[in-house]
Design an enzyme around this catalytic site. Structure first.
Site, PDB file in Angstrom:
ATOM      1  N   THR A 158       0.764  -1.166   0.185  1.00  0.00           N
ATOM      2  CA  THR A 158       0.059   0.082  -0.201  1.00  0.00           C
ATOM      3  C   THR A 158       0.785   1.019  -0.182  1.00  0.00           C
ATOM      4  O   THR A 158       1.694   1.402   0.688  1.00  0.00           O
ATOM      5  CB  THR A 158      -0.727   0.087   1.294  1.00  0.00           C
ATOM      6  OG1 THR A 158      -1.709  -1.237   1.184  1.00  0.00           O
ATOM      7  CG2 THR A 158      -1.667   1.026   1.283  1.00  0.00           C
ATOM      8  N   GLY A 179       2.470  -2.773   8.313  1.00  0.00           N
ATOM      9  CA  GLY A 179       2.640  -3.017   9.713  1.00  0.00           C
ATOM     10  C   GLY A 179       4.178  -3.620   9.752  1.00  0.00           C
ATOM     11  O   GLY A 179       4.868  -4.126   9.223  1.00  0.00           O
ATOM     12  N   GLU A 217      -6.951  -5.752   2.868  1.00  0.00           N
ATOM     13  CA  GLU A 217      -7.208  -6.809   2.014  1.00  0.00           C
ATOM     14  C   GLU A 217      -8.206  -6.640   1.171  1.00  0.00           C
ATOM     15  O   GLU A 217      -8.977  -7.565   0.837  1.00  0.00           O
ATOM     16  CB  GLU A 217      -7.349  -8.059   2.866  1.00  0.00           C
ATOM     17  CG  GLU A 217      -6.161  -8.591   3.881  1.00  0.00           C
ATOM     18  CD  GLU A 217      -5.083  -8.484   2.879  1.00  0.00           C
ATOM     19  OE1 GLU A 217      -5.068  -9.313   1.693  1.00  0.00           O
ATOM     20  OE2 GLU A 217      -3.556  -8.586   3.538  1.00  0.00           O
TER      21      GLU A 217
END
Lengths: 660, 660
Positions: free
Chosen positions: A139, A178, A421
């Site tokens: 992303t 993350g 997702e």
């Protein structure tokens, strides 16, 4: 033990333990799960402070500490089966996220599946020994779900046989992964591959981010934490700006696509290969939807059995709040939903494993259907579960707002599944694309198989005139009849969406505009399709259950689930002529009866989920029901209570008083 | 300025500034509001750090500091009109809450209205000069909305002419009052008054909590912070356990009820006196619902105009996400709702002030209706607004989860309105009680007046047979016709609920059980009633607007609001025979047209709310649309980025690597 909750348990009409076995998938699995859970619960290293009382930096610190401990413990205990690792981590994490989550969930699996042999030999041992801590950087600030729009570039330089990675715009900065901010020293970076003057689309590259000795960011790597979020306090979601970062040619993951030394690009054999992983992750998300809702229901229903409030009959003691019809109407359909999603998650997992076998044998035939279904179900379940968690939280009144209820954490840590997702609306439209394609095939005379086979019936049986006599056929007390009704609703709404597109096309707009101008109808059709699948799978699960008591209570739950869905979407069922007005009144009446019927089993039904207090970590959801004394004890530990007088009194209030 | 957002503004078809005047209530009010806002914005003392980067204790500290500053500044600027104070504080607070909020909102007003003359003279100057910092301690651990259940006792001891205050059980501990934990040195405590061996119900007492010199809790006072919550980080919501705390007799607020020196209890003249305050607070909450939704829409709509994603037509540049029908369908009805609630808030405030005049002249006649309406509208608007904020947040994709979007803060700080000042379901049932009472009066032949007068028509006109020919009458393009349709829906659903009670009574259950067994229907009836009122008030507002451009765009919004409500509750309208199936298809079609019609005015419509960047405090909602560069800048200031390498690396990760 609180006597109210004891009485609730005594009133149950079925064997809780046996239902737990069904949820786990067998008595042996329950036993093993509990063994693993007790390893964590009894481990003195995991008795840490309440995360709620820590600052974000302390929470991140605590999470890294726990992650590091856990890796050692898992090896110590010899736990290596993925299901068992998942189980171990579930206790350890509570409702939170793991600091090293993406290393295990994305970085390592990508290495396993996308490295060629030499790469596998080089990278996997480094990653498994945590010399390399990795994340998955896909992303960007400007693009999420729409992958083709990603802007990071990897340009091959044959002179040095290196790729040069760049973030050419501000929007191309990697954003959100993350563990990217502070934890990882490597990342798999998704970038547009440029070689020999041509762009070949997205490919994956291993990019070293920080020194493996000092952890200091490498030259050209601008990396950091993206700041506080709604939840995920313990995760360092990060940004990454790449400024002419050079990596050797073989840092591109080359199992499928390749760039040769001279810069020649070699295509991958199939584009569908990544579908499998997406399906797996989405099936895990559906499972999480069931779990998050199951936990929330456990908390809210147990609390509703010990909380007394107001009066129903004057002069009598205050009733348990679970005796209010409105409270039952909030919670019991969600309880039914939690069961439904648990079964759907089990089903998807089974299908995934079955199909994975087929894929390994080169059979991709079922993949498109499963891929389309998993997109919709991911959206359908995460939306409802997120809303449901909030309903559970608010059903606990004021105390639902306290962090000690755990419900705020469950919400903020679950709700992102609606976005990651694959953003949910986009997911719904993906499913719709498959449905419309199938509808058109059926209309063209092709015989569909699988879950969309109901669209075969679309010509003729779905015409309004032929269903005008249908309503009397539906038996609202018969689950099979309701499954059929949901199926016909889905068929009608797919047809409606297809007709909307048709209508737009007749106005001479383009295919694409016709699609966009029908998007509301398309999402509605997907929603109906997913709803049908869930009702169908819930009904199918009942067929597997032999125990009479459990079969009976789960049948009530399934009926409640189906009827409440009808009540909530009564417009659909009336509009499509599938139900009549008098039938809807019967549905309302029947729903009330089912609520009353479930009332004595409510606590037992959440007990069967078998979340121990350590996992729930909720004062309101305690197994013993002793809520108030523990809430008081918890509050007294609040950091603001460390001193009787907060320093702000001396700094601001006293001086203010002197000035007035 | 981002060129996308500039183009949006150029496309607007109405004068934004004039609409702002309408929202403010006149050009002069807009001017004055901006003057006050600029006082805060230009004040160097209020340029503090981002609260998001602070620990809770630091946030509390910062909030106390700001509160103290603000009190001095308000005096300095000579701002004393309540509306102007509200305006000043709104800028200063952003989406957060004031540390000293309850002192001003509850403690002082209660002193003003419930002190007798001597008490007024004693307490008001102390409270106004902040020598006394007070809060309002009503809610207990065991009881919130159900006030009669409160357990704290105040027992009169004629020997010493004192009240003895006690928390006799764990559930009687005061819990949740804002500012109670650390800030206040006094509280108005609601307690069951016992004198001469009899309990006389709840009364208000001034209880000193902390030394006015040292701020240390007084003997018998166990007070502290209740710990972290979902939002409200800067507020020290507190607990209070009273252990034989003695206060003089005249610390009981005695304007109405009294206890004489010998312990004789003197009743208050009317129980309805407190209704006024409740109506006022609820009207403020409705206003806040409008504001919270307006802010959320401002952020999501501006962001949707600068965010480009995916493709509608292949080969063309990525469209603004606001061009997607699904995005419009998420946001534009909420925008319409924000306008609707703003107008409803204005109306309630006007009615409150008009009725207050009547009450002062001893005329309570309109109070029960307004009280009942305000309960339902509070619940109706806060539920929808809370859900709407989350829809806005999720419409921003991943970035909606970042605290820099401000949307998480808007949500967590607004959603408690669903629970405080009366739990929403209980509020809905209060309104239902009034509706059923009115319905029965009408059935008995009484002529109702006011907003429930539609129930007069219930006999006859509401019978199914007589409406069977009705559908053709409704004109879905005519707002007046839709108001009528909403009215009839409310009438039908009130009737349905009344009949459900009747049916239960026929089963020989008690009145109370019949009520509880019909609660789902009762809430549904209240909901329909409130929905009718909102549509009606929105339509009425249009009649006041002279400007053609504004009238046109607001009419579109009002129609969108009404039609979307019909689509969402299509089951109700079909079931009651008010609309036909073909009409509902027309509604769906018309809704799509209205979305497209509003598209060019969307940014202008949120601009008209006129929230300056300092108030929105949202990177996504910036007026200039320059989102990405400021997001990057914001993230870099995250405390986790203070060092390149977080200490947890040295503490846990490096040692872990050594061990593996």
């Amino acid at each position: 033990m609180n006597p109210d909750i004891t009485r609730e348990r005594e009133n149950a009409t079925f064997n809780v333990e046996k239902l737990t076995h069904i949820l786990d998938g067998g008595i042996e699995k329950t036993k093993r799960r509990r063994e693993i859970e007790s390893l964590v619960i009894s481990d003195p290293d995991f008795q840490s402070e309440d995360l709620n009382f820590l600052s974000r930096s302390e929470r991140y610190d605590a999470a890294v500490k726990k992650s590091a401990q856990m890796i050692l413990k898992l090896r110590e205990h010899g736990i290596s089966d993925p299901e068992e690792i998942y189980c171990y981590k579930s206790v350890f994490r509570g409702h939170h996220h793991e600091a090293l989550g993406l290393h295990f969930v994305m970085f390592l699996p990508t290495l396993y599946t996308q490295c060629n042999k030499e790469q596998f030999k080089k990278w996997v041992p480094l990653a498994e020994s945590l010399k390399i801590i990795g994340t998955y950087a896909q992303t960007e600030m400007g693009h999420g779900t729409h992958l083709r729009g990603l802007e990071t570039t990897a340009t091959y330089d044959p002179a040095t046989q290196e790729f040069v990675l760049n973030s050419p715009t501000i929007t191309s900065i990697k954003w959100w992964p993350g563990g990217l901010g502070k934890t990882s020293n490597h990342a798999i970076v998704l970038a547009q591959l440029h070689t020999q003057g041509k762009c070949h689309g997205l490919h994956a590259f291993i990019v070293p981010l920080r020194s493996m000795n000092t952890h200091i960011p490498l030259p050209g790597v601008v990396v950091g934490d993206i700041g506080p979020k709604f939840g995920f306090d313990e995760v360092d979601n990060g940004y990454l700006k790449l400024e002419n970062v050079r990596i050797p040619r073989d840092y591109m993951l080359m199992k499928y696509a390749k760039v040769e030394a001279d810069g020649t690009y070699v295509k991958p054999p199939s584009a569908k290969l990544t579908y499998g992983t997406m399906v797996f992750i989405r099936s895990m998300i559906v499972r999480e939807a069931g779990r998050a809702l199951a936990k929330s229901c456990t908390i809210a229903i147990r609390y509703s059995s010990v909380r007394h409030q107001s009066e129903i009959r004057p002069g009598e003691p205050e009733p348990q709040i679970m005796d209010y019809q409105t409270q039952q109407y909030k919670l019991f359909p969600l309880l039914a939903t939690a069961y439904a999603y648990t079964f759907v998650g089990q089903y998807m997992n089974q299908v995934y494993h079955r199909i994975t076998g087929d894929i390994n044998q080169g059979d991709f035939s079922e993949l498109p259907e499963l891929h389309a279904l998993s997109a919709g179900l991911k959206a359908f379940t995460t939306w409802t579960a997120s809303e449901g968690i909030e309903v559970c939280r608010m059903a606990c009144g004021g105390h639902g707002y306290s962090r000690c209820s755990a419900l705020p954490d469950i919400y903020v840590n679950f709700v992102p599944t609606c976005t990651y997702e694959g953003e949910n609306t986009v997911m719904m439209l993906q499913t719709a694309r498959f449905l419309i394609k199938s509808y058109r095939q059926a209309s063209a005379g092709h015989q569909l198989s699988g879950i969309v086979s109901y669209l075969n019936e679309s010509e003729g049986r779905l015409q309004p005139q032929s269903v005008s006599t249908r309503p009397t056929v539906v038996n609202i007390n018969d689950l099979a009849s309701l499954v059929e009704t949901y199926k016909l609703r889905a068929a009608k709404l797919v047809e409606l969406a297809a007709k909307s597109i048709q209508l737009e096309l007749q106005k001479r707009v383009s295919q694409e505009d016709a699609w966009n101008n029908s998007a509301i109808d398309l999402v509605r059709a997907s929603d109906a399709h997913c709803h049908y699948v869930v009702v169908k799978l819930f009904a199918a699960k009942l067929g597997e259950i032999g125990d009479t008591g459990i079969h009976s209570v789960l049948s009530t739950l399934a009926l409640l689930y189906a009827l409440q869905g009808i009540q909530q979407h009564s417009g659909d069922f009336l509009q499509t002529g599938l139900l009549s007005v008098p039938q809807l009144s019967q549905v309302s009446q029947r729903l009330k009866e089912l609520l009353a019927q479930l009332r004595p089993n409510a606590v037992a039904l959440v007990d069967a989920f078998d979340y121990c207090d350590e996992m729930l970590n909720s004062v309101l959801g305690r197994y013993d029901g002793n809520v108030y004394e523990h809430m008081f004890e918890w509050a007294r530990r609040s950091p603001l209570n460390k001193t009787e007088v907060h320093e702000s009194y001396h700094k601001y209030l006293k001086p203010l008083q002197a000035k007035l």
